[in-house]
Design a protein around this motif. Structure first.
Motif, short mmCIF file in Angstrom:
data_model
loop_
_atom_site.label_atom_id
_atom_site.label_comp_id
_atom_site.label_asym_id
_atom_site.label_seq_id
_atom_site.Cartn_x
_atom_site.Cartn_y
_atom_site.Cartn_z
N LYS A 46 0.84 -1.19 0.00
CA LYS A 46 0.00 0.00 0.00
C LYS A 46 0.88 1.25 0.00
O LYS A 46 1.83 1.35 0.79
N PHE A 47 0.56 2.22 -0.85
CA PHE A 47 1.40 3.39 -1.04
C PHE A 47 0.69 4.70 -0.69
O PHE A 47 1.18 5.78 -1.00
N TYR A 48 -0.47 4.62 -0.05
CA TYR A 48 -1.23 5.83 0.25
C TYR A 48 -1.84 5.70 1.64
O TYR A 48 -1.93 4.62 2.21
N GLU A 49 -2.27 6.84 2.19
CA GLU A 49 -2.93 6.86 3.49
C GLU A 49 -4.40 7.22 3.38
O GLU A 49 -5.25 6.57 3.98
N ASP A 50 -4.71 8.26 2.63
CA ASP A 50 -6.08 8.77 2.55
C ASP A 50 -6.70 8.53 1.18
O ASP A 50 -6.03 8.63 0.15
N VAL A 51 -8.00 8.23 1.19
CA VAL A 51 -8.77 8.09 -0.05
C VAL A 51 -9.87 9.15 -0.04
O VAL A 51 -10.65 9.23 0.91
N THR A 52 -9.90 9.95 -1.08
CA THR A 52 -10.93 10.99 -1.18
C THR A 52 -11.56 10.95 -2.57
O THR A 52 -11.02 10.32 -3.50
N ILE A 53 -12.68 11.62 -2.69
CA ILE A 53 -13.42 11.71 -3.96
C ILE A 53 -13.50 13.16 -4.37
O ILE A 53 -13.81 14.02 -3.55
N SER A 54 -13.24 13.46 -5.62
CA SER A 54 -13.39 14.82 -6.13
C SER A 54 -14.21 14.79 -7.41
O SER A 54 -14.33 13.75 -8.06
N GLN A 55 -14.78 15.93 -7.75
CA GLN A 55 -15.59 16.04 -8.95
C GLN A 55 -14.93 17.00 -9.92
O GLN A 55 -14.62 18.14 -9.56
N GLY A 56 -14.71 16.53 -11.14
CA GLY A 56 -14.08 17.36 -12.14
C GLY A 56 -15.04 18.36 -12.77
O GLY A 56 -16.25 18.35 -12.50
N GLU A 57 -14.51 19.22 -13.61
CA GLU A 57 -15.32 20.23 -14.27
C GLU A 57 -16.36 19.62 -15.20
O GLU A 57 -17.39 20.23 -15.47
N ASP A 58 -16.08 18.41 -15.67
CA ASP A 58 -17.04 17.74 -16.56
C ASP A 58 -18.15 17.04 -15.79
O ASP A 58 -19.03 16.40 -16.39
N GLY A 59 -18.11 17.12 -14.47
CA GLY A 59 -19.15 16.51 -13.65
C GLY A 59 -18.87 15.08 -13.23
O GLY A 59 -19.59 14.52 -12.40
N ARG A 60 -17.83 14.49 -13.79
CA ARG A 60 -17.49 13.12 -13.44
C ARG A 60 -16.65 13.09 -12.17
O ARG A 60 -16.00 14.07 -11.82
N PHE A 61 -16.68 11.95 -11.49
CA PHE A 61 -16.03 11.83 -10.19
C PHE A 61 -14.71 11.08 -10.31
O PHE A 61 -14.55 10.19 -11.15
N GLU A 62 -13.75 11.48 -9.48
CA GLU A 62 -12.41 10.91 -9.51
C GLU A 62 -12.05 10.38 -8.13
O GLU A 62 -12.55 10.85 -7.11
N ILE A 63 -11.15 9.40 -8.10
CA ILE A 63 -10.65 8.82 -6.86
C ILE A 63 -9.24 9.34 -6.63
O ILE A 63 -8.39 9.24 -7.53
#
Length: 288
Positions: A46-63
């Motif tokens: 595992k190479f990360y600590e936190d998982v978050t969700i963001s929404q791009g300008e096109d309305g789609r969601f990213e991890i």
């Protein structure tokens, strides 16, 4: 817009129950290009600590894994069509411990498949592939002996067959011939139109369910919530279960295989629901 995953964990638990149970953390992930997308044994530190969700300008969601945006094996930005699916996928990444066990991350793998489309199939090709299972559907093939299994198939499979024929106003039938029943063209056309109503992402999940159950009929029963995951899997393994009841089995091996199959089937069904209309899913969850 950035969401901390912890804020949405109660939603994730509700999402994961839509398919009849929470997705198991056991099992392997089948993929059309296993060499590129990872085998069942693939793990990574595992190479990360936190998982978050963001929404791009096109309305789609990213991890987001810490400050890194997740990408597909094909190098594409990992973008999701709605928040519901994004939360469920982020939960998979958040659930990983010291080692990333990719073979437990069925929703992520299905998203990879939908985004990269490694075999470059069209929606029509996916529908045609799904319909081929109707000609060899698990519950259409009946045995002539032993009497106990004949009776079991009749008692367990006939109600499902009756349901789907009434639900879609079609004729399917069953046969003990090696050739199987002759499926009317009208039935295939009805199912084609129904499958065509799904978007590409939902078809990806439905096809995954069909390959697990080896049955279009049982898959429709599961997606339409006529069957639970456990019941659908049990019906797809009816002959094996009958033999086990008579002759016994290696308990740990059988149980492990059943958990794996339930896990994959649940993930596929959940993916179908979450990749459909997100507003309807979110509205239902808020009401619950």
């Amino acid at each position: 817009m950035l969401h901390n995953l912890c804020k949405y964990r109660h939603f994730s638990r509700a999402f994961l129950s839509l398919a009849g149970r929470q997705i198991e953390t056991s099992g392997s992930s089948t993929h059309v290009q296993r060499a590129k997308y990872g085998s069942a044994a693939q793990e990574r530190k595992k190479f990360y600590e936190d998982v978050t969700i963001s929404q791009g300008e096109d309305g789609r969601f990213e991890i987001n894994l810490d400050k890194r945006k997740l990408r597909t094996p094909g190098g594409k930005l990992f973008t999701l069509p709605n928040e519901a699916l994004a939360i469920a996928v982020a939960t998979e990444w958040d659930a990983q411990k010291d080692t990333l066990k990719f073979y437990t991350m069925h929703l992520t793998t299905l998203c990879y498949t939908a985004l990269d489309n490694p075999t470059q199939r069209s929606k029509d090709q996916m529908i045609s592939a799904a319909l081929k299972y109707l000609d060899t559907d698990t519950i259409c093939y009946r045995v002539e002996e032993p009497p106990g299994l004949v009776e079991l198939q009749k008692n367990e499979w006939d109600p499902v067959m009756d349901w789907i024929e009434k639900r879609y106003n079609v004729v399917i039938g069953s046969s003990s011939s090696i050739m199987g029943p002759k499926i009317p063209e009208e039935t295939k056309e009805t199912f084609y139109q129904h499958l065509n109503s799904y978007n590409f992402w939902s078809l990806t999940g439905l096809e995954y369910v069909i390959t697990q159950l080896k049955s279009l009929v049982l898959s429709f029963g599961l997606i339409d919530r006529h069957l639970t995951v456990e019941h659908a899997v049990l019906l797809s393994q009816l002959e094996e279960e009958y033999q086990i009841q008579r002759w016994g089995n290696v308990e740990w091996a059988h149980d492990y295989d059943m958990y794996e199959m339930r896990s994959r089937t649940a993930a596929g069904a959940l993916f179908v629901h979450l990749s459909s209309e997100s507003s309807m899913v979110k509205k239902k969850l808020m009401q619950d």
